[in-house]
Design an enzyme around this catalytic site. Structure first.
Site, short mmCIF file in Angstrom:
data_model
loop_
_atom_site.label_atom_id
_atom_site.label_comp_id
_atom_site.label_asym_id
_atom_site.label_seq_id
_atom_site.Cartn_x
_atom_site.Cartn_y
_atom_site.Cartn_z
N GLU A 55 0.83 -1.21 0.00
CA GLU A 55 0.00 0.00 0.00
C GLU A 55 0.86 1.26 0.00
O GLU A 55 0.58 2.24 -0.69
CB GLU A 55 -0.90 0.03 1.25
CG GLU A 55 -1.89 -1.10 1.33
CD GLU A 55 -1.36 -2.30 2.10
OE1 GLU A 55 -0.18 -2.67 1.92
OE2 GLU A 55 -2.14 -2.89 2.87
N CYS A 89 0.21 1.57 7.46
CA CYS A 89 -0.36 1.95 6.16
C CYS A 89 -1.65 2.75 6.35
O CYS A 89 -1.91 3.71 5.61
CB CYS A 89 -0.61 0.72 5.30
SG CYS A 89 0.92 0.01 4.64
N1 THU Z 1 2.14 -6.56 4.02
C1 THU Z 1 1.72 -5.68 3.06
O1 THU Z 1 2.39 -5.46 2.05
N2 THU Z 1 0.53 -5.08 3.25
C2 THU Z 1 -0.33 -5.35 4.25
O2 THU Z 1 -1.40 -4.78 4.31
C3 THU Z 1 0.02 -6.35 5.26
C4 THU Z 1 1.43 -6.83 5.23
C5 THU Z 1 3.40 -7.28 3.79
C6 THU Z 1 4.56 -6.85 4.63
C7 THU Z 1 5.40 -8.11 4.61
O3 THU Z 1 6.19 -8.13 3.44
C8 THU Z 1 4.41 -9.23 4.53
O4 THU Z 1 3.20 -8.65 4.07
C9 THU Z 1 4.17 -9.97 5.83
O5 THU Z 1 3.87 -9.09 6.85
#
Ligand code: THU
Length: 129
Positions: A55, A89
């Site tokens: 995000e 985020c």
């Molecule tokens: N992650 C995201 O990219 N967005 C989210 O809304 C939740 C978590 C990613 C961060 C990390 O690379 C992986 O998911 C596990 O936490």
């Protein structure tokens, strides 16, 4: 743009995720007021705290291209549960929108829709200091 089109863009973006540590591939698609869409994926790092969520990648791409007015964001990850945005985020999205729509998808194709104000009520903002 329909919800489904934006969700498909988020899903496609998840294929670019760099997530060798969690193996959790996330994609996001952020729709601007003028109809432009910026996508992002999570980019992990061996120093785990340096990892960046999908995000925020999408949002930072958009802001760096001159966009500050956002309508919707779609978030996709392969999993049984809807992929919800993390607290950081939510806060970063809130900097630019009080109430954008947040679509949270899961692997089966289903999704849920929230307002950002529901996901981050009583937010800390510039007005608080
Ligand atoms: N992650 C995201 O990219 N967005 C989210 O809304 C939740 C978590 C990613 C961060 C990390 O690379 C992986 O998911 C596990 O936490």
């Amino acid at each position: 743009m329909t919800d489904r089109e934006l969700l498909n863009m988020a899903k496609n973006a998840s294929e670019q995720a760099y997530a060798p540590y969690s193996r959790f591939l996330v994609g996001a698609a952020l729709e601007c007021a003028d109809g432009t869409v910026f996508t992002g994926c999570n980019v992990e790092n061996g120093a785990l705290g340096a990892t960046m969520c999908a995000e925020r990648v999408a949002l930072f791409k958009a802001v760096s291209e001159g966009q500050k007015d956002f309508i919707r964001i779609a978030i996709y990850a392969e999993g049984d549960d809807y992929c919800m945005p993390c607290g950081t985020c939510r806060q970063v999205l809130r900097e630019f929108s009080t109430d954008m729509e947040v679509l949270c998808a899961r692997a089966s194709g289903g999704y849920v829709s929230y307002r950002l104000s529901e996901l981050l009520p009583h937010a800390f903002t510039f007005g608080n200091f």
